[in-house]
Design a protein around this motif. Structure first.
Motif, PDB file in Angstrom:
ATOM      1  N   LEU A 197     -30.294  10.354 -13.709  1.00  0.00           N
ATOM      2  CA  LEU A 197     -29.610  11.553 -13.230  1.00  0.00           C
ATOM      3  C   LEU A 197     -28.468  11.138 -12.302  1.00  0.00           C
ATOM      4  CD1 LEU A 197     -32.666  13.859 -12.395  1.00  0.00           C
ATOM      5  CD2 LEU A 197     -31.294  13.825 -14.496  1.00  0.00           C
ATOM      6  N   ARG A 198     -27.282  11.604 -12.619  1.00  0.00           N
ATOM      7  CA  ARG A 198     -26.091  11.129 -11.917  1.00  0.00           C
ATOM      8  C   ARG A 198     -25.961  11.680 -10.508  1.00  0.00           C
ATOM      9  NH1 ARG A 198     -20.237  12.358 -14.335  1.00  0.00           N
ATOM     10  NH2 ARG A 198     -19.910  13.651 -12.488  1.00  0.00           N
ATOM     11  N   SER A 206     -41.039  15.470 -14.902  1.00  0.00           N
ATOM     12  CA  SER A 206     -40.886  14.115 -14.351  1.00  0.00           C
ATOM     13  C   SER A 206     -39.863  13.259 -15.086  1.00  0.00           C
ATOM     14  CB  SER A 206     -42.239  13.389 -14.373  1.00  0.00           C
ATOM     15  OG  SER A 206     -43.190  14.058 -13.592  1.00  0.00           O
ATOM     16  N   CYS A 207     -39.751  13.427 -16.408  1.00  0.00           N
ATOM     17  CA  CYS A 207     -38.964  12.464 -17.194  1.00  0.00           C
ATOM     18  C   CYS A 207     -37.517  12.898 -17.383  1.00  0.00           C
ATOM     19  CB  CYS A 207     -39.627  12.214 -18.547  1.00  0.00           C
ATOM     20  SG  CYS A 207     -39.720  13.675 -19.624  1.00  0.00           S
ATOM     21  N   SER A 208     -36.946  13.525 -16.379  1.00  0.00           N
ATOM     22  CA  SER A 208     -35.541  13.933 -16.446  1.00  0.00           C
ATOM     23  C   SER A 208     -34.632  12.717 -16.494  1.00  0.00           C
ATOM     24  CB  SER A 208     -35.187  14.777 -15.221  1.00  0.00           C
ATOM     25  OG  SER A 208     -35.978  15.943 -15.166  1.00  0.00           O
ATOM     26  N   ALA A 209     -33.630  12.793 -17.343  1.00  0.00           N
ATOM     27  CA  ALA A 209     -32.627  11.731 -17.457  1.00  0.00           C
ATOM     28  C   ALA A 209     -31.394  12.345 -18.102  1.00  0.00           C
ATOM     29  CB  ALA A 209     -33.163  10.571 -18.289  1.00  0.00           C
ATOM     30  N   GLU A 210     -30.370  11.529 -18.303  1.00  0.00           N
ATOM     31  CA  GLU A 210     -29.187  11.987 -19.025  1.00  0.00           C
ATOM     32  C   GLU A 210     -29.137  11.259 -20.351  1.00  0.00           C
ATOM     33  OE1 GLU A 210     -25.606  12.214 -16.771  1.00  0.00           O
ATOM     34  OE2 GLU A 210     -26.593  13.187 -15.059  1.00  0.00           O
ATOM     35  N   ILE A 211     -29.120  12.018 -21.426  1.00  0.00           N
ATOM     36  CA  ILE A 211     -29.149  11.459 -22.771  1.00  0.00           C
ATOM     37  C   ILE A 211     -27.829  11.799 -23.444  1.00  0.00           C
ATOM     38  CG2 ILE A 211     -30.364  11.427 -24.978  1.00  0.00           C
ATOM     39  CD1 ILE A 211     -32.872  12.365 -23.419  1.00  0.00           C
ATOM     40  N   ASN A 212     -27.062  10.775 -23.737  1.00  0.00           N
ATOM     41  CA  ASN A 212     -25.692  10.954 -24.235  1.00  0.00           C
ATOM     42  C   ASN A 212     -24.888  11.877 -23.319  1.00  0.00           C
ATOM     43  OD1 ASN A 212     -26.408   9.275 -26.296  1.00  0.00           O
ATOM     44  ND2 ASN A 212     -26.157  10.759 -27.938  1.00  0.00           N
ATOM     45  N   GLY A 213     -25.108  11.698 -22.012  1.00  0.00           N
ATOM     46  CA  GLY A 213     -24.347  12.419 -21.008  1.00  0.00           C
ATOM     47  C   GLY A 213     -24.859  13.789 -20.646  1.00  0.00           C
ATOM     48  N   ARG A 214     -25.902  14.274 -21.322  1.00  0.00           N
ATOM     49  CA  ARG A 214     -26.421  15.619 -21.056  1.00  0.00           C
ATOM     50  C   ARG A 214     -27.779  15.532 -20.354  1.00  0.00           C
ATOM     51  NH1 ARG A 214     -25.734  20.869 -22.923  1.00  0.00           N
ATOM     52  NH2 ARG A 214     -27.616  22.164 -22.975  1.00  0.00           N
ATOM     53  N   PRO A 215     -27.952  16.211 -19.229  1.00  0.00           N
ATOM     54  CA  PRO A 215     -29.254  16.223 -18.562  1.00  0.00           C
ATOM     55  C   PRO A 215     -30.327  16.835 -19.459  1.00  0.00           C
ATOM     56  CG  PRO A 215     -27.537  16.988 -17.070  1.00  0.00           C
ATOM     57  CD  PRO A 215     -26.927  16.927 -18.427  1.00  0.00           C
ATOM     58  N   ARG A 216     -31.404  16.082 -19.701  1.00  0.00           N
ATOM     59  CA  ARG A 216     -32.481  16.542 -20.586  1.00  0.00           C
ATOM     60  C   ARG A 216     -33.822  15.983 -20.102  1.00  0.00           C
ATOM     61  NH1 ARG A 216     -30.952  17.601 -26.242  1.00  0.00           N
ATOM     62  NH2 ARG A 216     -28.733  17.295 -26.611  1.00  0.00           N
ATOM     63  N   LEU A 217     -34.900  16.554 -20.619  1.00  0.00           N
ATOM     64  CA  LEU A 217     -36.215  15.942 -20.491  1.00  0.00           C
ATOM     65  C   LEU A 217     -36.381  14.983 -21.667  1.00  0.00           C
ATOM     66  CD1 LEU A 217     -38.537  18.972 -19.592  1.00  0.00           C
ATOM     67  CD2 LEU A 217     -37.642  17.219 -18.052  1.00  0.00           C
ATOM     68  N   ASP A 277     -28.949  18.617 -11.150  1.00  0.00           N
ATOM     69  CA  ASP A 277     -28.154  17.467 -11.580  1.00  0.00           C
ATOM     70  C   ASP A 277     -26.856  17.894 -12.246  1.00  0.00           C
ATOM     71  OD1 ASP A 277     -27.809  14.555 -12.216  1.00  0.00           O
ATOM     72  OD2 ASP A 277     -27.940  15.313 -14.267  1.00  0.00           O
ATOM     73  N   THR A 278     -26.910  18.944 -13.048  1.00  0.00           N
ATOM     74  CA  THR A 278     -25.714  19.331 -13.803  1.00  0.00           C
ATOM     75  C   THR A 278     -24.764  20.210 -13.003  1.00  0.00           C
ATOM     76  OG1 THR A 278     -25.009  20.024 -16.014  1.00  0.00           O
ATOM     77  CG2 THR A 278     -26.490  21.505 -14.850  1.00  0.00           C
ATOM     78  N   CYS A 279     -25.231  20.795 -11.902  1.00  0.00           N
ATOM     79  CA  CYS A 279     -24.373  21.644 -11.068  1.00  0.00           C
ATOM     80  C   CYS A 279     -23.251  20.808 -10.476  1.00  0.00           C
ATOM     81  CB  CYS A 279     -25.195  22.292  -9.951  1.00  0.00           C
ATOM     82  SG  CYS A 279     -24.187  23.290  -8.823  1.00  0.00           S
ATOM     83  N   HIS A 280     -22.010  21.150 -10.815  1.00  0.00           N
ATOM     84  CA  HIS A 280     -20.887  20.315 -10.385  1.00  0.00           C
ATOM     85  C   HIS A 280     -20.692  20.324  -8.874  1.00  0.00           C
ATOM     86  CE1 HIS A 280     -18.139  23.713  -9.572  1.00  0.00           C
ATOM     87  NE2 HIS A 280     -18.829  24.308 -10.518  1.00  0.00           N
ATOM     88  N   VAL A 281     -21.205  21.357  -8.189  1.00  0.00           N
ATOM     89  CA  VAL A 281     -21.092  21.407  -6.731  1.00  0.00           C
ATOM     90  C   VAL A 281     -21.869  20.254  -6.111  1.00  0.00           C
ATOM     91  CG1 VAL A 281     -21.478  22.814  -4.675  1.00  0.00           C
ATOM     92  CG2 VAL A 281     -20.845  23.908  -6.827  1.00  0.00           C
ATOM     93  N   ALA A 302     -33.024   2.150 -34.527  1.00  0.00           N
ATOM     94  CA  ALA A 302     -31.946   2.836 -33.812  1.00  0.00           C
ATOM     95  C   ALA A 302     -31.384   1.938 -32.717  1.00  0.00           C
ATOM     96  CB  ALA A 302     -32.459   4.130 -33.204  1.00  0.00           C
ATOM     97  N   LEU A 303     -30.137   2.194 -32.375  1.00  0.00           N
ATOM     98  CA  LEU A 303     -29.507   1.478 -31.269  1.00  0.00           C
ATOM     99  C   LEU A 303     -29.602   2.341 -30.017  1.00  0.00           C
ATOM    100  CD1 LEU A 303     -27.927  -0.953 -30.198  1.00  0.00           C
ATOM    101  CD2 LEU A 303     -25.813   0.236 -30.850  1.00  0.00           C
ATOM    102  N   PHE A 304     -30.276   1.811 -29.006  1.00  0.00           N
ATOM    103  CA  PHE A 304     -30.391   2.483 -27.719  1.00  0.00           C
ATOM    104  C   PHE A 304     -29.582   1.723 -26.679  1.00  0.00           C
ATOM    105  CE2 PHE A 304     -33.264   5.541 -29.113  1.00  0.00           C
ATOM    106  CZ  PHE A 304     -33.720   6.331 -28.065  1.00  0.00           C
ATOM    107  N   ARG A 305     -28.916   2.461 -25.828  1.00  0.00           N
ATOM    108  CA  ARG A 305     -28.174   1.881 -24.706  1.00  0.00           C
ATOM    109  C   ARG A 305     -28.773   2.474 -23.433  1.00  0.00           C
ATOM    110  NH1 ARG A 305     -22.274   1.929 -26.149  1.00  0.00           N
ATOM    111  NH2 ARG A 305     -22.976   0.112 -27.321  1.00  0.00           N
ATOM    112  N   VAL A 306     -29.427   1.634 -22.645  1.00  0.00           N
ATOM    113  CA  VAL A 306     -30.194   2.103 -21.485  1.00  0.00           C
ATOM    114  C   VAL A 306     -29.626   1.482 -20.213  1.00  0.00           C
ATOM    115  CG1 VAL A 306     -32.491   2.249 -20.439  1.00  0.00           C
ATOM    116  CG2 VAL A 306     -32.254   2.298 -22.934  1.00  0.00           C
TER     117      VAL A 306
END
Length: 257
Positions: free
Chosen positions: A92-93, A61-72, A153-157, A6-10
């Motif tokens: 996390l943005r 602990s392993c929260s990140a954004e995967i293809n733009g969506r906040p996920r574990l 993280d996902t709350c736009h406020v 697979a191609l991963f972009r990190v």
């Protein structure tokens, strides 16, 4: 699904900046994104920084954004992506980057300290608390929170308006206020603390416009908006603007004085 590449972009970098880096990495049947990140560390990027602990979806602990969506990362199976799809993993943005996929989530702990703790009822000792099952059911859902901070993280406020952070606790801690406000044994009112009113005046409840984005990313399936934030808003409005409540508070104050 048999093994494939697979191609991963990190995202790689730190507080000073960074960029996305491409990797071709082996994927095997049944693996999750965190498995692939660990394989990258073992084979191609030993200095890649990532925060993780239980790998079971319970520590947050392993929260990140995967293809733009906040996920574990530990709960995101590779089988949800096609073999041709590039999987992009970024930090996390809403929070400052420490390095690579690790962010500084200290904002959340600061907000946690701003929420007054449970106030035990007077004259009731440890082990003497009694509640009905109905009372327990009402707030038990909120206690499933693993504090992954995906909702924060996902709350736009928080995510899109840095200037809001000082005045806004975010969905996780507004949910905590709601839980305490509906707790049948919480005696905060006896100390002069109106939790629903404080949510509005001190924790920024009014900033929330109930888009339900926090609910959508919760890995525990907690209905944050419907079961915590909307009822808390209703109670805050009732206590602030209901004329009968206002009159009752005036009468009560006169009697106390």
């Amino acid at each position: 699904m048999s093994g494939y590449e697979a191609l991963f972009r990190v995202w790689r970098g730190d507080q000073g900046g960074g960029a996305l880096e491409d990797f071709a990495v082996e994927v095997n049947e049944g693996e999750v994104v965190l498995d692939i990140i660990h394989r990258l560390q073992a084979t191609q990027a030993p200095d890649l920084a990532v925060r993780w602990n239980c790998k079971a979806g319970k520590c947050g602990s392993c929260s990140a954004e995967i293809n733009g969506r906040p996920r574990l990362m530990c709960m995101t199976r590779m089988s949800v992506f096609t073999r041709e799809e590039t999987v992009t993993v970024t930090p996390l943005r809403a929070f400052p980057v420490v390095r690579d996929l690790v962010t500084d989530v200290g904002f959340n702990y600061a907000k946690a300290r701003e929420v007054p703790a449970f106030v035990p009822p007077a004259g009731v000792g440890p082990g003497e608390y009694r509640m009905t099952q109905e009372d327990v059911d009402r707030s038990q859902e909120f206690r499933k929170c693993i504090e992954c901070f995906l909702c924060q993280d996902t709350c736009h406020v928080v995510r899109d308006h840095e200037e809001n952070k000082p005045a806004f606790a975010g969905p996780r801690f507004l949910m905590r206020v709601a839980e305490l406000d509906m707790h049948p044994l919480d005696a905060a009112a006896g100390t002069g603390l109106d939790r629903a009113r404080a949510a509005q005046d001190e924790h920024g409840l009014g900033y929330c416009n109930i888009t339900k984005c926090c609910t959508e990313v919760c890995p525990e399936g907690i209905r944050i908006t419907d079961n915590a934030l909307i009822p808390l808003k209703e109670r805050a409005v009732d206590r602030k603007y209901d004329p009968l409540v206002w009159l009752g508070s005036k009468i009560r104050r006169r009697r106390e004085s």
